[in-house]
Design a protein around this motif. Structure first.
Motif, short mmCIF file in Angstrom:
data_model
loop_
_atom_site.label_atom_id
_atom_site.label_comp_id
_atom_site.label_asym_id
_atom_site.label_seq_id
_atom_site.Cartn_x
_atom_site.Cartn_y
_atom_site.Cartn_z
N LYS A 188 47.40 0.29 48.43
CA LYS A 188 47.00 1.70 48.41
C LYS A 188 47.23 2.31 49.79
O LYS A 188 47.11 1.64 50.80
CB LYS A 188 45.53 1.84 48.04
N GLU A 223 46.25 4.55 56.52
CA GLU A 223 46.22 3.09 56.36
C GLU A 223 46.84 2.69 55.03
O GLU A 223 46.64 3.37 54.02
CB GLU A 223 44.78 2.59 56.44
N SER A 283 39.36 13.09 52.14
CA SER A 283 39.88 11.73 52.03
C SER A 283 40.78 11.62 50.81
O SER A 283 40.43 12.11 49.74
CB SER A 283 38.72 10.73 51.89
N ASN A 284 41.92 10.96 50.98
CA ASN A 284 42.90 10.79 49.91
C ASN A 284 43.17 9.30 49.73
O ASN A 284 43.27 8.57 50.71
CB ASN A 284 44.21 11.48 50.28
N GLU A 285 43.33 8.87 48.48
CA GLU A 285 43.69 7.49 48.17
C GLU A 285 44.77 7.51 47.11
O GLU A 285 44.56 8.04 46.02
CB GLU A 285 42.49 6.70 47.69
N ARG A 345 48.22 5.34 45.16
CA ARG A 345 48.89 4.08 44.84
C ARG A 345 50.24 4.42 44.22
O ARG A 345 50.42 5.51 43.67
CB ARG A 345 48.04 3.23 43.90
N TRP A 404 43.55 8.76 60.09
CA TRP A 404 43.04 7.54 59.46
C TRP A 404 44.01 6.99 58.42
O TRP A 404 43.59 6.51 57.37
CB TRP A 404 41.66 7.75 58.86
N GLY A 460 46.80 9.41 42.67
CA GLY A 460 45.47 9.00 43.08
C GLY A 460 44.49 10.15 43.10
O GLY A 460 44.65 11.13 42.36
N TRP A 500 41.48 12.57 45.56
CA TRP A 500 41.03 13.08 46.85
C TRP A 500 39.56 13.44 46.71
O TRP A 500 39.06 13.70 45.61
CB TRP A 500 41.85 14.27 47.31
N THR A 521 45.73 5.30 52.19
CA THR A 521 44.61 6.21 52.37
C THR A 521 44.81 7.01 53.64
O THR A 521 45.40 6.54 54.60
CB THR A 521 43.27 5.45 52.45
#
Length: 138
Positions: free
Chosen positions: A99, A94, A110-112, A114, A92, A122, A124, A101
């Motif tokens: 950002k 993107e 899930s990681n985000e 910047r 996933w 960011g 997780w 992700t």
């Protein structure tokens, strides 16, 4: 109020709003393209992760990004510490709105991230949550 003057003002406001909306879209796209290039050019990225909003590092992590056929791909190269994650392709993946992700498929976290001061920073989130900070290894 003069109806012609009112219509002119309304038309001017409408044009300004349209210009604002359409001028914002290319800027975000350019920013995302720049971030994609930074991810690829800076790979591999290595750093630390921790639990909660701050606090000591719990382990180290290395990720890498590449462009294959115009599509961004990523891989978790290594990770240490108290985690159920293991190396493998990122899911996933993107880049949107400045950002990046992704999900580590081995544990569904899930990681985000910047870009900030030359680093990727960011959060997780999985069964617990925490922070992540990566720098260019080169």
């Amino acid at each position: 109020m003069n109806p012609i003057g009112f219509r002119s003002r309304l038309l001017a406001i409408g044009i300004v709003l349209i210009l604002i909306v359409f001028s914002a879209v290319p800027a975000a796209a350019a920013s995302d393209e720049e971030l994609i290039q930074k991810l690829v050019d800076g790979s591999p990225w290595e750093g630390e992760y921790g639990y909660g909003d701050s606090g000591p590092a719990a382990g180290t992590v290395t990720v890498s990004f590449t462009l294959k056929g115009g599509k961004l791909t990523g891989e978790l190269i290594s990770i240490t510490g108290r985690t159920t994650a293991y190396p493998g392709p990122l899911a996933w993946l993107e880049v949107k709105g400045g950002k990046v992700t992704f999900v580590t498929p081995s544990n569904g976290v899930s990681n985000e991230l910047r870009s900030e001061d030359g680093k990727l920073v960011g959060n997780w989130q999985g069964r617990s949550r925490g922070w992540l900070s990566l720098s260019q290894k080169k």
